[in-house]
Design a protein around this motif. Structure first.
Motif, PDB file in Angstrom:
ATOM      1  N   GLN A  79       1.008  -0.982  -0.019  1.00  0.00           N
ATOM      2  CA  GLN A  79       0.073  -0.051  -0.043  1.00  0.00           C
ATOM      3  C   GLN A  79       0.911   1.110  -0.106  1.00  0.00           C
ATOM      4  OE1 GLN A  79      -3.124   0.439  -0.153  1.00  0.00           O
ATOM      5  NE2 GLN A  79      -3.753  -1.527  -0.162  1.00  0.00           N
ATOM      6  N   PRO A  80       0.423   2.312  -0.794  1.00  0.00           N
ATOM      7  CA  PRO A  80       1.229   3.493  -0.945  1.00  0.00           C
ATOM      8  C   PRO A  80       0.994   4.475   0.486  1.00  0.00           C
ATOM      9  CG  PRO A  80      -0.287   3.589  -2.337  1.00  0.00           C
ATOM     10  CD  PRO A  80      -0.509   2.103  -1.696  1.00  0.00           C
ATOM     11  N   ALA A  81       2.083   4.874   0.973  1.00  0.00           N
ATOM     12  CA  ALA A  81       2.099   5.568   2.343  1.00  0.00           C
ATOM     13  C   ALA A  81       0.980   6.831   1.876  1.00  0.00           C
ATOM     14  CB  ALA A  81       3.175   6.013   2.879  1.00  0.00           C
ATOM     15  N   PRO A  82       0.161   7.536   2.985  1.00  0.00           N
ATOM     16  CA  PRO A  82      -0.634   8.582   2.620  1.00  0.00           C
ATOM     17  C   PRO A  82       0.305   9.699   2.377  1.00  0.00           C
ATOM     18  CG  PRO A  82      -1.040   7.778   4.731  1.00  0.00           C
ATOM     19  CD  PRO A  82      -0.045   6.902   4.245  1.00  0.00           C
ATOM     20  N   SER A  83       0.131  10.719   1.628  1.00  0.00           N
ATOM     21  CA  SER A  83       0.806  11.868   1.548  1.00  0.00           C
ATOM     22  C   SER A  83       0.406  12.761   2.742  1.00  0.00           C
ATOM     23  CB  SER A  83       0.455  12.840   0.139  1.00  0.00           C
ATOM     24  OG  SER A  83      -0.956  13.045  -0.127  1.00  0.00           O
ATOM     25  N   MET A 100      -6.451  10.643   1.332  1.00  0.00           N
ATOM     26  CA  MET A 100      -6.726   9.241   1.416  1.00  0.00           C
ATOM     27  C   MET A 100      -7.943   8.730   0.337  1.00  0.00           C
ATOM     28  SD  MET A 100      -6.843   8.700   5.475  1.00  0.00           S
ATOM     29  CE  MET A 100      -6.200   7.059   5.577  1.00  0.00           C
ATOM     30  N   GLU A 101      -7.836   7.490   0.241  1.00  0.00           N
ATOM     31  CA  GLU A 101      -9.052   7.072  -0.573  1.00  0.00           C
ATOM     32  C   GLU A 101     -10.192   6.797   0.428  1.00  0.00           C
ATOM     33  OE1 GLU A 101     -10.119   2.748  -3.055  1.00  0.00           O
ATOM     34  OE2 GLU A 101      -7.826   3.318  -2.855  1.00  0.00           O
ATOM     35  N   SER A 102     -11.549   6.980  -0.003  1.00  0.00           N
ATOM     36  CA  SER A 102     -12.435   6.985   1.000  1.00  0.00           C
ATOM     37  C   SER A 102     -13.622   5.937   0.424  1.00  0.00           C
ATOM     38  CB  SER A 102     -13.033   8.150   1.457  1.00  0.00           C
ATOM     39  OG  SER A 102     -14.178   7.895   2.073  1.00  0.00           O
ATOM     40  N   THR A 103     -14.147   5.065   1.471  1.00  0.00           N
ATOM     41  CA  THR A 103     -15.252   4.099   1.025  1.00  0.00           C
ATOM     42  C   THR A 103     -16.411   4.709   1.939  1.00  0.00           C
ATOM     43  OG1 THR A 103     -14.354   2.401   2.049  1.00  0.00           O
ATOM     44  CG2 THR A 103     -14.087   2.540  -0.497  1.00  0.00           C
ATOM     45  N   ASN A 162      -3.849   3.706   3.263  1.00  0.00           N
ATOM     46  CA  ASN A 162      -4.439   4.917   3.419  1.00  0.00           C
ATOM     47  C   ASN A 162      -5.715   5.118   2.824  1.00  0.00           C
ATOM     48  OD1 ASN A 162      -3.581   4.139   0.585  1.00  0.00           O
ATOM     49  ND2 ASN A 162      -3.244   6.188   0.168  1.00  0.00           N
ATOM     50  N   ILE A 163      -6.602   4.109   3.373  1.00  0.00           N
ATOM     51  CA  ILE A 163      -8.028   3.992   2.999  1.00  0.00           C
ATOM     52  C   ILE A 163      -8.702   4.273   4.252  1.00  0.00           C
ATOM     53  CG2 ILE A 163      -9.797   2.301   2.361  1.00  0.00           C
ATOM     54  CD1 ILE A 163      -7.838   0.636   0.635  1.00  0.00           C
ATOM     55  N   GLN A 176     -24.173   6.169  -2.766  1.00  0.00           N
ATOM     56  CA  GLN A 176     -24.181   7.853  -3.292  1.00  0.00           C
ATOM     57  C   GLN A 176     -22.572   8.128  -3.097  1.00  0.00           C
ATOM     58  OE1 GLN A 176     -27.232  10.106  -1.486  1.00  0.00           O
ATOM     59  NE2 GLN A 176     -28.985   8.944  -2.860  1.00  0.00           N
ATOM     60  N   TRP A 177     -22.144   7.643  -1.972  1.00  0.00           N
ATOM     61  CA  TRP A 177     -20.841   8.126  -1.465  1.00  0.00           C
ATOM     62  C   TRP A 177     -19.685   7.410  -2.458  1.00  0.00           C
ATOM     63  CZ3 TRP A 177     -18.762  11.687   1.973  1.00  0.00           C
ATOM     64  CH2 TRP A 177     -17.251  11.556   2.268  1.00  0.00           C
ATOM     65  N   GLY A 178     -19.844   6.351  -2.590  1.00  0.00           N
ATOM     66  CA  GLY A 178     -18.918   5.470  -3.662  1.00  0.00           C
ATOM     67  C   GLY A 178     -17.729   5.374  -3.097  1.00  0.00           C
ATOM     68  N   ARG A 179     -16.710   5.465  -4.014  1.00  0.00           N
ATOM     69  CA  ARG A 179     -15.349   5.397  -3.799  1.00  0.00           C
ATOM     70  C   ARG A 179     -14.595   6.656  -4.098  1.00  0.00           C
ATOM     71  NH1 ARG A 179     -11.776   1.324  -2.731  1.00  0.00           N
ATOM     72  NH2 ARG A 179     -13.240  -0.389  -3.050  1.00  0.00           N
ATOM     73  N   ARG A 180     -14.006   7.405  -3.411  1.00  0.00           N
ATOM     74  CA  ARG A 180     -13.367   8.701  -3.782  1.00  0.00           C
ATOM     75  C   ARG A 180     -11.894   8.556  -3.389  1.00  0.00           C
ATOM     76  NH1 ARG A 180     -17.936  13.009  -0.821  1.00  0.00           N
ATOM     77  NH2 ARG A 180     -19.650  11.809  -2.026  1.00  0.00           N
ATOM     78  N   PHE A 181     -11.319   9.245  -4.280  1.00  0.00           N
ATOM     79  CA  PHE A 181     -10.138   9.285  -4.085  1.00  0.00           C
ATOM     80  C   PHE A 181      -9.474  10.633  -3.742  1.00  0.00           C
ATOM     81  CE2 PHE A 181     -11.242   6.080  -7.078  1.00  0.00           C
ATOM     82  CZ  PHE A 181     -10.363   5.033  -6.930  1.00  0.00           C
ATOM     83  N   ASN A 182      -8.195  10.537  -3.164  1.00  0.00           N
ATOM     84  CA  ASN A 182      -7.496  11.757  -2.756  1.00  0.00           C
ATOM     85  C   ASN A 182      -8.457  12.899  -1.755  1.00  0.00           C
ATOM     86  OD1 ASN A 182      -5.242  11.462  -4.117  1.00  0.00           O
ATOM     87  ND2 ASN A 182      -5.970  12.193  -5.924  1.00  0.00           N
ATOM     88  N   VAL A 183      -9.136  12.028  -1.065  1.00  0.00           N
ATOM     89  CA  VAL A 183      -9.929  12.872   0.037  1.00  0.00           C
ATOM     90  C   VAL A 183      -9.218  13.521   1.274  1.00  0.00           C
ATOM     91  CG1 VAL A 183     -11.926  12.735   1.576  1.00  0.00           C
ATOM     92  CG2 VAL A 183     -11.883  11.347  -0.318  1.00  0.00           C
ATOM     93  N   LYS A 184      -9.219  14.636   1.347  1.00  0.00           N
ATOM     94  CA  LYS A 184      -8.432  15.350   2.582  1.00  0.00           C
ATOM     95  C   LYS A 184      -8.854  15.054   3.885  1.00  0.00           C
ATOM     96  CE  LYS A 184      -7.171  20.080   3.715  1.00  0.00           C
ATOM     97  NZ  LYS A 184      -6.858  21.580   3.452  1.00  0.00           N
TER      98      LYS A 184
END
Length: 189
Positions: A79-83, A100-103, A162-163, A176-184
């Motif tokens: 897994q990549p480390a979170p920025s 982070m990625e968010s579900t 980083n999920i 509706q939320w789905g899978r989101r990328f680069n969530v602050k």
């Protein structure tokens, strides 16, 4: 003789009624004492659970406060480390921001529990996120872009690295939320 027999019967009846009343009173007192003991035991168990939850939160908070800045070495997992970016001008945060990625998940999903890893009842306190405790310690307050302020109080089998999994009130809201990328995600004090 009949009068004497009637008097004896009346006396026996009075003695028996007094015995029955005394027995009923004793049983009522025992039932009340047992009910009080059960109520006291329940209160003690609830208090112990609250103290344990508070201890876990305090331990996680103190662990979070004692963690140093992340090292520059690459983690050994795939897994990549979170920025991370520093934002010292925000007094309500620790200055640590993760992307982070968010579900999403919901306790209303079939087979899901009402309780988080920290023992929080999601029916009463639903503003919770599931995290990898190696990235964000349990008990940490976070602000998630598009979700708000939440407590990192749960974990999950798919939540590694980083999920982040936000808790929502229904399965439809999760869709509706789905899978989101680069969530602050901002770590708060």
């Amino acid at each position: 003789t009949n009068q004497a027999a009637l008097t004896t019967i009346a006396n026996s009846k009075a003695v028996e009624l007094a015995r029955i009343e005394a027995e009923a009173k004793r049983q009522a007192e025992e039932a009340a004492a047992q009910k009080q003991a059960e109520a006291d035991a329940k209160k003690a168990a609830e208090k112990a659970q609250q103290e344990q939850t508070q201890t876990n939160v305090n331990q996680n908070t103190s662990t979070n406060q004692s963690v140093s800045k992340p090292s520059t070495t690459t983690p050994s997992t795939s897994q990549p480390a979170p920025s991370v970016e520093e934002t010292p001008d925000k007094p309500t945060s620790t200055g640590k921001v993760l992307y982070m990625e968010s579900t999403a998940y919901s306790y209303t999903e079939t087979g899901s529990s009402y309780y988080t890893a920290l023992g929080i009842d999601l029916r009463q306190n639903s503003q919770v996120v599931a995290v990898d405790p190696n990235v964000i310690p349990l008990g940490t307050l976070v602000e998630v872009e598009g979700y708000g302020i939440a407590l990192a109080a749960d974990t999950g089998g798919a939540i590694k690295g980083n999920i982040l999994d936000v808790h929502l009130g229904s399965v439809e809201a999760c869709r509706q939320w789905g899978r989101r990328f680069n969530v602050k995600v901002t770590i708060l004090d």
